[in-house]
Design an enzyme around this catalytic site. Structure first.
Site, PDB file in Angstrom:
ATOM      1  N   GLY A 141      24.872  23.287 -71.679  1.00 45.69           N
ATOM      2  CA  GLY A 141      23.887  22.644 -72.535  1.00 45.69           C
ATOM      3  C   GLY A 141      22.709  23.571 -72.721  1.00 45.69           C
TER       4      GLY A 141
ATOM      5  N   GLY B 182      19.568  25.486 -71.967  1.00 43.88           N
ATOM      6  CA  GLY B 182      18.886  25.914 -70.747  1.00 43.88           C
ATOM      7  C   GLY B 182      19.815  25.865 -69.551  1.00 43.88           C
TER       8      GLY B 182
ATOM      9  CE1 TYR C 125      21.933  28.435 -64.997  1.00 38.51           C
ATOM     10  CE2 TYR C 125      23.066  27.344 -63.194  1.00 38.51           C
ATOM     11  CZ  TYR C 125      22.062  28.167 -63.654  1.00 38.51           C
ATOM     12  OH  TYR C 125      21.168  28.717 -62.774  1.00 38.51           O
TER      13      TYR C 125
ATOM     14  CG  ASP D  42      29.707  32.241 -78.352  1.00 37.24           C
ATOM     15  OD1 ASP D  42      28.897  32.202 -77.402  1.00 37.24           O
ATOM     16  OD2 ASP D  42      29.370  32.016 -79.532  1.00 37.24           O
TER      17      ASP D  42
ATOM     18  CG  HIS E 239      28.101  31.178 -72.779  1.00 34.75           C
ATOM     19  ND1 HIS E 239      27.181  30.368 -73.401  1.00 34.75           N
ATOM     20  CD2 HIS E 239      28.749  31.854 -73.765  1.00 34.75           C
ATOM     21  CE1 HIS E 239      27.284  30.534 -74.708  1.00 34.75           C
ATOM     22  NE2 HIS E 239      28.222  31.430 -74.955  1.00 34.75           N
ATOM     23  CG  ASP E 240      23.266  29.598 -69.869  1.00 37.06           C
ATOM     24  OD1 ASP E 240      23.849  29.359 -70.949  1.00 37.06           O
ATOM     25  OD2 ASP E 240      22.714  28.712 -69.188  1.00 37.06           O
TER      26      ASP E 240
END
Length: 137
Positions: free
Chosen positions: A45, A47, A43, A105, A63-64
């Site tokens: 990076g 995508g 995860y 973030d 985070h995604d």
């Protein structure tokens, strides 16, 4: 033409949220976001897919998921207000979308800092073909 596109994307990242996120990561971990977290596990990076490989990769998964809940702006490009105060990251500003991105973030940077001991170099440049199981936000 492809090189110009890559340069444009990099410049956007320098001016936008990805640069700010990188500064938060450096503040909480002492590590370079680009060198340490840009292609880590399933995860960290651009995508992501599969099941997180360790607690560090789970920080990226969360985070995604957080970015996926942000409405009204593009999380990867949104510039927000924040500061570093007494070891903490403080998000500011009145815009709810920008503040939400900043919080995503901030939480991820703190997560990286709290899980430095789980960082495993074997997951750096990890092949996405090994990220086959699925996990939902």
């Amino acid at each position: 033409m492809r090189i110009l596109w890559i340069v444009a994307v990099c410049l956007i990242g320098v001016e936008g949220n990805l640069y700010q996120f990188g500064k938060m990561i450096r503040y909480k971990t002492g590590k370079s976001a680009l060198l340490s977290y840009s292609d880590y596990g399933c995860y960290c990076g651009w995508g992501g897919q599969g099941k997180p490989k360790d607690a560090t990769d789970r920080c990226c998964f969360v985070h995604d998921c957080c970015y996926g809940r942000v409405n009204g702006c593009d999380p990867k490009l949104t510039i927000y207000s924040y500061s570093f105060e007494n070891g903490d990251i403080v998000c500011g500003g009145d815009d709810s979308c920008k503040r939400a991105v900043c919080e995503c973030d901030r939480v991820a940077a703190i997560c990286f800092g709290e899980n430095l001991n789980t960082y495993d170099k074997k997951y750096k440049n990890y092949p996405s073909s090994q990220c086959t199981e699925t996990e939902q936000c």
